[in-house]
Design a protein around this motif. Structure first.
Motif, PDB file in Angstrom:
ATOM      1  N   UNK A  62       0.849  -1.189   0.000  1.00 41.25           N
ATOM      2  CA  UNK A  62       0.000   0.000   0.000  1.00 41.25           C
ATOM      3  C   UNK A  62       0.888   1.244   0.000  1.00 41.25           C
ATOM      4  N   UNK A  63       0.439   2.315  -0.638  1.00 40.16           N
ATOM      5  CA  UNK A  63       1.175   3.569  -0.583  1.00 40.16           C
ATOM      6  C   UNK A  63       1.182   4.075   0.851  1.00 40.16           C
ATOM      7  N   UNK A  74      -6.801   0.595  -1.624  1.00 36.79           N
ATOM      8  CA  UNK A  74      -6.544  -0.285  -2.767  1.00 36.79           C
ATOM      9  C   UNK A  74      -5.032  -0.468  -2.889  1.00 36.79           C
ATOM     10  N   UNK A  75      -4.543  -1.689  -2.834  1.00 36.50           N
ATOM     11  CA  UNK A  75      -3.090  -1.904  -2.921  1.00 36.50           C
ATOM     12  C   UNK A  75      -2.526  -1.460  -4.267  1.00 36.50           C
ATOM     13  N   UNK A  76      -1.263  -1.053  -4.257  1.00 40.84           N
ATOM     14  CA  UNK A  76      -0.567  -0.788  -5.506  1.00 40.84           C
ATOM     15  C   UNK A  76      -0.322  -2.090  -6.259  1.00 40.84           C
ATOM     16  N   UNK A 107       7.333   5.285  -1.377  1.00 41.63           N
ATOM     17  CA  UNK A 107       7.337   4.638  -0.064  1.00 41.63           C
ATOM     18  C   UNK A 107       6.052   3.832   0.110  1.00 41.63           C
ATOM     19  N   UNK A 108       6.184   2.618   0.637  1.00 44.81           N
ATOM     20  CA  UNK A 108       5.058   1.701   0.752  1.00 44.81           C
ATOM     21  C   UNK A 108       5.011   1.071   2.139  1.00 44.81           C
ATOM     22  N   UNK A 109       3.819   0.631   2.476  1.00 43.96           N
ATOM     23  CA  UNK A 109       3.656  -0.237   3.645  1.00 43.96           C
ATOM     24  C   UNK A 109       3.378  -1.646   3.129  1.00 43.96           C
ATOM     25  N   UNK A 157       5.476  -3.763   7.457  1.00 46.84           N
ATOM     26  CA  UNK A 157       6.739  -3.024   7.501  1.00 46.84           C
ATOM     27  C   UNK A 157       6.768  -2.034   6.353  1.00 46.84           C
ATOM     28  N   UNK A 158       7.579  -1.005   6.516  1.00 46.33           N
ATOM     29  CA  UNK A 158       7.705   0.018   5.484  1.00 46.33           C
ATOM     30  C   UNK A 158       8.875  -0.322   4.563  1.00 46.33           C
ATOM     31  N   UNK A 159       8.674  -0.054   3.273  1.00 52.39           N
ATOM     32  CA  UNK A 159       9.746  -0.246   2.294  1.00 52.39           C
ATOM     33  C   UNK A 159       9.824   0.987   1.399  1.00 52.39           C
TER      34      UNK A 159
END
Length: 437
Positions: free
Chosen positions: A379-380, A393-395, A415-417, A431-433
């Protein structure tokens, strides 16, 4: 009362369908059959939703558990409905496989005719579809491009055109992917944006359009169930035409489902949206079909012909067929200005290569660190700060493992979760990426 033969045939069809499920989906099937499928009032009406928000595994689980037909099944066909469920979950290979199973069979002579016809196409040449569309777009005011609902590859192609169309002056993206009820959300992307918009590639199409500066226009008939096909399309056309009443010089991109953009009447009475639009405005839209010369096509002859055709075309880019300097429909369908011929899907890490969106998205590996892990979602990050994940809505998302034992996602820089879920859609970890540009 159903006869014994009817019940047998229904059971036989379901057994044949389920016997060809991928190993990972078979695991989900075994899991949901062991457990009691709990559904709230929302999930009984539409299994994509529950009282918390979106649940991308619930439509598939319901099909695997009880084989119940959803509204989508009834509108599109049993297998097309299943294909849509797989597409929502990011299993695009299964979606492409299941959709064509609704087609009627074809006599042997039909297959022979397709093989003979292929041999007559030596004078045909193939030009890059994207280049031709953008050249034409500079001269047009309204472009209409269609899709097959369970083939998000078509949305990916439209997304690949957005930046250049914006530079050519297009400022409106009108699409029936959008919710047109009073609770719609068209300024950012969440579950209220639209039912079909909840599919991840559709979400990316709409999200990137907003980021570029497009105005999203919802034009679906909110009372479509009460109207004839012609009535529904007339209302759609009128709503698109209303853009021009407010902004006469507007350049509009319309992304619609299948035959709504046909420029000719279909059958004896169905007047498609594109025909009605031209009658209302006097504008002849530039119509682009993506549905016939693509994976699965829209009917059995088209499916078989496409499979033969792709062996004759080199390269991995969408193309358009030309004869004597003019675009031509190889299936002799004159309802559209052009027909895009999509390349066969080339897998990358066991996922469709077109998910790269013209190499704008990069692959990222996700290690299965949780024992009960089934579904991986990205997710954003900025969206998760302002709204609960359950409505977002997921990327991208997938439950398909590569041979290397990793899950692979396709993501734009940002940046995404990262959210890891089990088969019951419970969150196992987050986790964040950061995807560098």
């Amino acid at each position: 009362m159903k006869t014994a033969l009817t019940l047998f045939l229904l059971g036989f069809v379901q057994v044949v369908a389920m016997s060809q499920l991928s190993p990972v989906v078979m695991q989900l099937k075994q899991h949901v059959q062991k457990d009691t499928l709990v559904q709230d009032s929302l999930s009984r009406l539409n299994p994509l939703y529950n009282s918390k928000g979106l649940n991308y595994l619930q439509p598939i689980s319901r099909q695997l558990k009880v084989g119940a037909q959803t509204k989508t099944d009834k509108l599109q066909g049993k297998f097309a409905g299943m294909a849509q469920d797989f597409a929502f979950a990011g299993d695009y290979a299964a979606a492409a496989e299941y959709g064509p199973r609704d087609y009627d069979s074809m006599p042997a002579a039909g297959y022979q005719d397709a093989r003979m016809y292929i041999d007559t196409l030596k004078s045909i040449r193939y030009n890059n579809a994207r280049n031709y569309i953008l050249t034409r777009a500079a001269e047009e005011q309204v472009i209409m491009i269609n899709e097959t609902r369970y083939l998000p590859e078509h949305r990916a192609f439209t997304l690949s055109l957005l930046k250049d169309l914006y530079l050519l002056g297009y400022r409106y993206l009108a699409t029936d992917l959008l919710n047109n009820r009073s609770d719609r959300q068209l300024t950012d992307i969440d579950m209220r944006t639209g039912y079909f918009a909840a599919e991840p590639v559709a979400g990316e199409l709409l999200r990137k359009a907003l980021e570029m500066g497009f105005n999203l226009v919802a034009y679906e008939d909110t009372l479509a169930d009460n109207h004839s096909g012609t009535g529904r399309d007339a209302i759609q056309a009128a709503r698109i035409a209303s853009i021009l009443q407010k902004d006469p010089s507007a350049k509009i991109l319309v992304h619609a489902g299948q035959a709504h953009i046909s420029e000719d009447i279909i059958g004896q009475s169905y007047i498609p949206m594109a025909v009605a639009f031209r009658r209302f405005t006097g504008i002849n839209p530039f119509t682009i079909d993506q549905t016939e010369l693509t994976t699965g096509s829209t009917f059995e002859y088209g499916r078989y012909f496409y499979d033969l055709l792709r062996t004759k075309i080199s390269g991995n880019e969408p193309v358009i067929a030309f004869r004597k300097e003019q675009p031509v429909s190889l299936l002799e369908n004159g309802n559209y200005d052009i027909q895009v011929i999509h390349p066969p899907t080339i897998p990358i890490h066991n996922r469709p290569g077109w998910l790269s969106i013209n190499k704008g998205r990069k692959e990222v590996a996700v290690q299965p660190t949780e024992k009960a892990l089934f579904l991986v979602q990205a997710y954003y990050l900025n969206e998760t700060i302002s709204k609960p994940i359950s409505v977002l809505i997921p990327a991208d998302q997938t439950y398909v493992l590569d041979r290397d034992g990793y899950y692979w996602l396709f993501l734009f820089p940002g940046k995404y979760k990262l959210v890891l879920r089990d088969m019951d859609y419970n969150i196992l970890s987050e986790k964040e990426i950061d995807m560098p540009g």
